[in-house]
Structure formats: C-alpha cells, structure tokens
Design a protein around this motif. Structure first.
Motif, PDB file in Angstrom:
ATOM      1  N   PRO A  58      56.971  58.833  17.132  1.00 17.03           N
ATOM      2  CA  PRO A  58      56.170  58.795  15.994  1.00 17.03           C
ATOM      3  C   PRO A  58      56.529  59.986  14.670  1.00 17.03           C
ATOM      4  N   ALA A  59      56.728  61.366  15.835  1.00 16.54           N
ATOM      5  CA  ALA A  59      56.721  62.342  14.323  1.00 16.54           C
ATOM      6  C   ALA A  59      58.926  61.970  14.360  1.00 16.54           C
ATOM      7  N   VAL A  60      59.785  61.733  15.397  1.00 17.40           N
ATOM      8  CA  VAL A  60      61.241  61.350  15.163  1.00 17.40           C
ATOM      9  C   VAL A  60      61.015  60.412  13.541  1.00 17.40           C
ATOM     10  N   SER A  61      60.067  58.780  14.106  1.00 15.30           N
ATOM     11  CA  SER A  61      60.280  58.938  12.640  1.00 15.30           C
ATOM     12  C   SER A  61      59.834  58.569  11.054  1.00 15.30           C
ATOM     13  N   SER A  62      58.897  59.898  11.086  1.00 14.55           N
ATOM     14  CA  SER A  62      58.409  60.069   9.958  1.00 14.55           C
ATOM     15  C   SER A  62      59.388  61.346   9.100  1.00 14.55           C
ATOM     16  N   VAL A  63      60.149  61.460  10.233  1.00 13.27           N
ATOM     17  CA  VAL A  63      61.516  62.562   8.948  1.00 13.27           C
ATOM     18  C   VAL A  63      61.885  61.706   8.110  1.00 13.27           C
ATOM     19  N   GLN A  64      62.054  62.342   7.336  1.00 12.47           N
ATOM     20  CA  GLN A  64      63.120  61.738   6.154  1.00 12.47           C
ATOM     21  C   GLN A  64      64.474  61.620   5.330  1.00 12.47           C
ATOM     22  N   LYS A  65      65.315  61.392   5.099  1.00 13.73           N
ATOM     23  CA  LYS A  65      66.518  61.392   4.831  1.00 13.73           C
ATOM     24  C   LYS A  65      66.583  62.894   4.040  1.00 13.73           C
ATOM     25  N   ASN A  66      65.783  62.325   2.947  1.00  9.96           N
ATOM     26  CA  ASN A  66      65.289  63.370   1.921  1.00  9.96           C
ATOM     27  C   ASN A  66      64.466  64.475   1.983  1.00  9.96           C
ATOM     28  N   ASP A  67      63.916  64.678   3.895  1.00 13.34           N
ATOM     29  CA  ASP A  67      63.087  65.561   4.000  1.00 13.34           C
ATOM     30  C   ASP A  67      63.743  67.273   4.374  1.00 13.34           C
ATOM     31  N   GLY A  68      65.493  67.255   3.558  1.00 17.46           N
ATOM     32  CA  GLY A  68      66.406  68.892   4.037  1.00 17.46           C
ATOM     33  C   GLY A  68      66.159  69.390   5.334  1.00 17.46           C
ATOM     34  N   ASN A  69      66.097  70.462   5.747  1.00 23.47           N
ATOM     35  CA  ASN A  69      65.686  71.196   6.228  1.00 23.47           C
ATOM     36  C   ASN A  69      64.518  71.839   6.479  1.00 23.47           C
ATOM     37  N   THR A  70      63.886  71.565   5.867  1.00 26.91           N
ATOM     38  CA  THR A  70      62.803  72.768   5.737  1.00 26.91           C
ATOM     39  C   THR A  70      61.545  71.098   7.190  1.00 26.91           C
ATOM     40  N   VAL A  71      60.938  72.798   7.920  1.00 29.62           N
ATOM     41  CA  VAL A  71      59.821  72.130   8.966  1.00 29.62           C
ATOM     42  C   VAL A  71      58.901  70.847   8.187  1.00 29.62           C
ATOM     43  N   LYS A  72      58.694  70.003   9.183  1.00 25.80           N
ATOM     44  CA  LYS A  72      57.715  69.126   8.923  1.00 25.80           C
ATOM     45  C   LYS A  72      56.401  68.852   9.915  1.00 25.80           C
ATOM     46  N   ILE A  73      57.302  69.556  11.309  1.00 32.06           N
ATOM     47  CA  ILE A  73      56.070  69.209  12.194  1.00 32.06           C
ATOM     48  C   ILE A  73      56.417  69.708  13.301  1.00 32.06           C
ATOM     49  N   LEU A  74      55.090  70.568  13.581  1.00 29.67           N
ATOM     50  CA  LEU A  74      55.065  71.239  14.788  1.00 29.67           C
ATOM     51  C   LEU A  74      54.590  71.121  16.126  1.00 29.67           C
ATOM     52  N   ILE A  75      55.262  71.172  16.951  1.00 32.96           N
ATOM     53  CA  ILE A  75      54.516  70.457  18.076  1.00 32.96           C
ATOM     54  C   ILE A  75      53.993  72.418  19.193  1.00 32.96           C
ATOM     55  N   LEU A  76      53.258  72.074  19.028  1.00 29.72           N
ATOM     56  CA  LEU A  76      52.423  73.092  20.119  1.00 29.72           C
ATOM     57  C   LEU A  76      52.395  73.258  21.875  1.00 29.72           C
ATOM     58  N   CYS A  77      53.221  73.652  22.335  1.00 29.50           N
ATOM     59  CA  CYS A  77      53.255  73.397  24.366  1.00 29.50           C
ATOM     60  C   CYS A  77      52.719  74.660  24.959  1.00 29.50           C
ATOM     61  N   PRO A  78      52.406  74.300  25.978  1.00 27.50           N
ATOM     62  CA  PRO A  78      51.332  75.655  26.920  1.00 27.50           C
ATOM     63  C   PRO A  78      52.930  76.280  27.980  1.00 27.50           C
ATOM     64  N   THR A  79      54.384  75.640  27.643  1.00 26.24           N
ATOM     65  CA  THR A  79      55.142  76.661  28.411  1.00 26.24           C
ATOM     66  C   THR A  79      56.451  76.475  28.632  1.00 26.24           C
ATOM     67  N   ARG A  80      56.903  76.789  28.874  1.00 32.97           N
ATOM     68  CA  ARG A  80      59.058  76.778  28.057  1.00 32.97           C
ATOM     69  C   ARG A  80      59.136  75.655  28.514  1.00 32.97           C
TER      70      ARG A  80
END
Length: 585
Positions: A58-80
C-alpha cells in the motif's frame, strides 16, 4: 486470497509476480485493502507472517507520479537490519514504478551519503528513530509533506527506549495523515501511542491456533553444565543443516561462541549491535549467499533478517522472554518449508524455564537424547563410503588407476590402499566430533584425607594464572567444573604459585579437560592450559612459595558466594554456579 483479488495496480501485480508471490498471507489480505482506503490500522502480527508486504505494497501504491521527490511516506523500524530489509522489499514492489524512490537512513552508516541521497529526492524514507532525528535536526529530512507514517515492530522500538524520539518525530508530521502501527504485543505504552496519534484505528490480528509456527518441529536437549558448546557442535555435525541460526543472550557470548566454532572448522560468524555497520552488512550478505552457513546472533541484531532457507534454529541460551522464543524459531519454517528448532538446556532450572515457554506458546517441545560420538562417526563413515561408491560408478577418478598399479607393484594390496584412503577421508570428516566423557576416574582410598589420587591415575595440568593474578582455588575449581561438566570431586590438589597454577586431574580425562578449558577465562582473565612438565619457573621449586589446596577437603566454613550462571555454559566471571560448587560441601 490471491493478490489479483486485492485491487492492486498492474505495476504492483507485475512486481509481485516477479517476486514469486501468488497468495496473500492472512495479515496481507486483511491489511492491504484497509491501508489502500487510507484508514489508520493497528496490526498485531509476529515475525514471519508477511507484514512487510502488508504495509509495503500500500505504501508504494500510494505514491503518485506527480508527487515529485518530496517525502510522502515515513517508515520507522527498531534496527538497522530491519530498515535495510524493509527498504529492499519496497524496491522490489516498485520495480515497475520508476517514480517511486526510496531511501534508508540508519545509524552506523555514512550520514553524508544518506544526505546526498535525500537531496537527490526520495518519496519513501525508511529509518531508525535515532538517525531520522539526526536528519531532522540537520534539516536534511523534511516531513511537512508526509501522508503516511508506519511504525514497524513498535513494541521493540519502545523496549529499546525510542518512545521519546518517536513522539518527537510525530510532532514534525502533519496532523492530517494516515498512521499505521505493527506490533507483536500490545502493552500499555503501545496503547497510549495509538490513542494519542491514531484516529479510529482498525485493529487487524492474525488468528493463530498456537503462538509458534506449525511447520517448525521443536526439540530440547538437557546437557551437563559447561558442555553446551560441545553439545551444539555435536548437533551441527549430526544434523548438518544447510543454513542455520544460533541465538545467544549476550553480545559477549556471540563473540566467544563464534570464535570457538570457527576454530573447529565451521563456517560461522557472529552478529550483534557492537559491530560496525560494514561488518554487519558483509556478514549478512555472506550468510544470505551461503558463503557462511551458520549465523550466531543476539535477539535484537536478528530483527529484520529475512532468509527463507534457514532450516534450523539453535537456542544456545534459554531466551530471556517468551516472545523472543517465538521470534527466534520464526526464522525457520518459512515460505511453506519445514524447519526445526533445537534448545540446549543445562540443569533443572533451565529445563523448567523452557517448559514455562512451552506453556506460554502452547507448543510441544520434545526432549531428545543428544547424538553420541559413535552415532556421528558411523553416519560420517557411511556418507564417505557412499560418496566413494558413487565416484567409482561414475568413473570420475579412473585416471588415477596408474598410481594404484604403481603402488601395487611396490607390494601394497588394493585392499590396503582403499582402507588407508577411506581412513584418511573419514578421519578428516570426523576430527572435530566432540566426546562427552563420563568420568571414569575413581580415587584410591587409604591416603591422607580419606580420598586422593594414585600416582598412576592422575596427571597435573598447568594453568597460566597464579597468585599475581589474584585467583583463588574456588575460582579454579569452579572454572574446571563449568567448562568440563565433570564433578568437582574428580579434581585433586590445586597448587597456586606466583605466576601459574597446577591441578591434579584424572589421566583418562586430561585431553578433554585441556580442550574444554582452552580459551576460557578465570576471574575475567583468559587462560592457557597444558600438561605440567615441572619447568614453569623458580616459584614452582619451593613448597614454601606455593599455596597447597586439597580439592577433596570439607570446606564447610569457606565462602559460598559463587554466582549462578544464567546459561550454564557461559561463565564470564570464571566462578562456579551454586550447583557446581557442591564440590566443597
């Protein structure tokens, strides 16, 4: 449910087909439609259920072609490792969507390289809370355009102390956003976050008949104190897993066990949080490619490792938490394949702890007897014999017949040559098979003190620490009992000199004792051990310059402050457990 039934775009379906996915897992089938609708979701899911795809598609699907290069999705994880793994998965899902650009930001890696990547433009950022905060403070990561925030392994992030960072990060994100949270457990701090930052979240859970993976057979072995490493070595040789993971509770134990297994010829490496990122990445890549077939790790370091071909998991230490056990064994039995989990326990206390885990997880953990040395030797001999038969039938080595003819001309028979060659091969295959020696020494009676060592029954070993190193006889005896698994009564007189110590040991067990003690520590100091030859320095010549302790004395008035070892095989202080210290009772 098939992925084609979830209303995904053609680009996503092509990517899913390329990866090899056909049918969605339960968490994916329940979560993907909700996230595609823009709802806030709380996902309760354990390792190995496919949750990365559940939020990644769903995260990848929500990115639109006209979104440009601004950050739209942020995913936080506990480890590298988990951040890297999630970013790799997102790249696969967006394989046919060139306008989707991902960036992973995590500690232990070059921040300047990450800054460069962010400046080039990314619309999905995956990162650990600490490094995300760092980029926010440097103003190299702007979150004012965020539409979706995903907290992966939220319970683990809170356990690692990231709550304040998470709340600070969420303060930079627009209030009108989608907030998604995945967690294996739902403690009060998690519920507080959901109430504060989510809007009417939909709770999605995975129904499980049991809390552990059905495709994983679970066994345990009760081995003597101090013999865990030998037991692990025996299991690795007997079962020969193609790819396996071994779990320890501490970073120190990971390092020590890695060193011991490598010294025995195993293709093993350790993984823990104190390693530099380059080393961690190199180790993981070597494990995934099969160049290493044994990975030894702590629970936190193993988060995010996603390898479908792991066919065995070994618990060298009893997990400190029941949930850790679930995460550990979830590393095998994936992608429709079967797996096995083996736990090594020492003593009644550790077995009881494991049974508590079994009750919590509603799993059947079957007790097994450790394979014997004879079992392993016989299996290796059979394997070598079969390999030789196959080579003969294939004609692969017919070109060496001339050498056989030449040796026969010298008077050797074909049977002698074949026996010698088979023996050499089998010996090479079995040289690292340990032996669980049952004490066979019986002290002679009649000497002063009631029990003692006959001259023909004992030898002395020399340990490279002495009075100058501030060691005491209980330290030495405790280390011997812990490392060898032998009873304290099997050791005799302990003589502590200025720079070394000698101990009387059963002659029949001398090689086992030296092998078991090599590389161990006494009172935190690494030792060397060898047979005593009487040539270790002037302080060994005069009885007035040594301390003479009898290993069989009744030391009821002595101290009994030995520390109990948590895992039975690892004793960093070099002292004995209370159970082992019964030698002096």
């Amino acid at each position: 449910m098939l992925f084609s039934e979830l209303g995904l775009s053609e680009e996503i379906l092509k990517a899913v087909e390329k990866i090899g996915y056909e049918e969605a897992t339960e968490i994916q089938a329940k979560t993907i439609p909700l996230l595609m609708e823009g709802k806030d979701v709380i996902g309760r899911s354990h390792t190995g259920t496919g949750k990365t795809a559940a939020f990644g598609i769903p995260a990848v699907s929500s990115v639109q072609k006209n979104d440009g290069n601004t950050v739209k999705i942020l995913i936080l994880c506990p480890t590298r490792e988990l951040a890297m793994q999630a970013c790799d998965e997102l790249d696969k899902f967006s394989d046919f969507m060139p306008w989707v650009r991902t960036c992973a930001v995590y500690g232990g890696a070059d921040i300047e390289r990450q800054i460069t990547q962010l400046r080039r433009g990314a619309n999905i950022v995956v990162g650990t809370p600490g490094r995300v905060m760092d980029h926010i403070n440097r103003r190299t990561l702007k979150l004012d355009g965020i539409r979706t925030v995903i907290l992966d392994e939220a319970d683990e992030m809170l356990n690692m102390g990231f709550r304040e960072d998470i709340e600070t990060i969420l303060g930079f994100v627009p209030e009108e956003r989608q907030t998604v949270l995945f967690s294996a457990t739902m403690p009060e701090p998690i519920m507080a976050i959901t109430q504060k930052y989510q809007r009417d979240p939909v709770v999605v859970g995975v129904e499980q008949k049991s809390r552990t993976v059905d495709s994983v057979e679970q066994f345990y072995f009760d081995v003597p104190m101090g013999r865990k490493t030998d037991a692990l070595q025996m299991l690795l040789l007997a079962y020969e897993p193609k790819l396996s993971m071994i779990f320890c509770n501490t970073k120190k134990m990971v390092d020590e066990l890695s060193e011991q297994l490598v010294s025995k010829g195993f293709r093993a490496a350790g993984l823990h949080g104190d390693m530099k990122q380059a080393s961690r990445t190199q180790t993981l890549n070597a494990f995934k490619s099969g160049r290493l077939n044994i990975l030894i790790a702590t629970d936190v370091a193993a988060r995010g490792i996603d390898v479908d071909d792991v066919d065995a998991v070994f618990n060298y230490d009893i997990p400190q938490d029941c949930e850790y056990y679930i995460h550990r064994i979830g590393r095998t039995g994936r992608a429709g394949k079967s797996g096995a989990a083996y736990t090594i326990a020492s003593g009644r206390r550790q077995v009881n702890e494991l049974m508590d885990i079994a009750r919590y997880t509603k799993a059947h953990i079957e007790r097994r007897e450790l394979p014997t040395r004879d079992d392993v030797l016989a299996a290796k001999a059979n394997a070598v014999t079969e390999a030789v038969k196959n080579c003969v039938m294939s004609g692969k080595y017919d070109r060496f017949a001339e050498q056989i003819t030449a040796l026969e001309a010298e008077g050797f028979t074909a049977e002698q040559l074949a026996a010698a060659l088979l023996g050499m091969k089998i010996s090479a295959e079995t040289r690292n098979v340990p032996e669980f020696i049952k004490p066979v020494f019986r002290p002679e009676r009649g000497e002063r003190g009631g029990r003692g060592f006959g001259k023909s029954a004992s030898v002395k070993v020399e340990i490279s620490l002495g009075r100058a190193n501030k060691i005491a006889p209980n330290f030495v005896l405790g280390a011997l009992v812990d490392a060898t698994g032998m009873a304290g009564k099997n050791f005799g007189k302990i003589d502590i000199y200025d720079r070394f110590t000698t101990v009387e040991v059963p002659e029949a067990d001398k090689e086992h004792i030296i092998d078991a003690m090599t590389g161990t520590k006494i009172n935190g100091q690494k030792i060397k051990i060898k047979l005593y030859d009487g040539k270790s320095g002037r302080d060994g010549r005069d009885g007035r310059d040594r301390r003479d302790y009898r290993g069989d004395r009744n030391d009821r008035g002595g101290k009994r402050d030995y520390k109990r070892s948590r895992n039975g095989g690892h004793n960093p202080a070099g002292t004995a457990s209370r159970r082992s210290s019964k030698r002096y009772q």
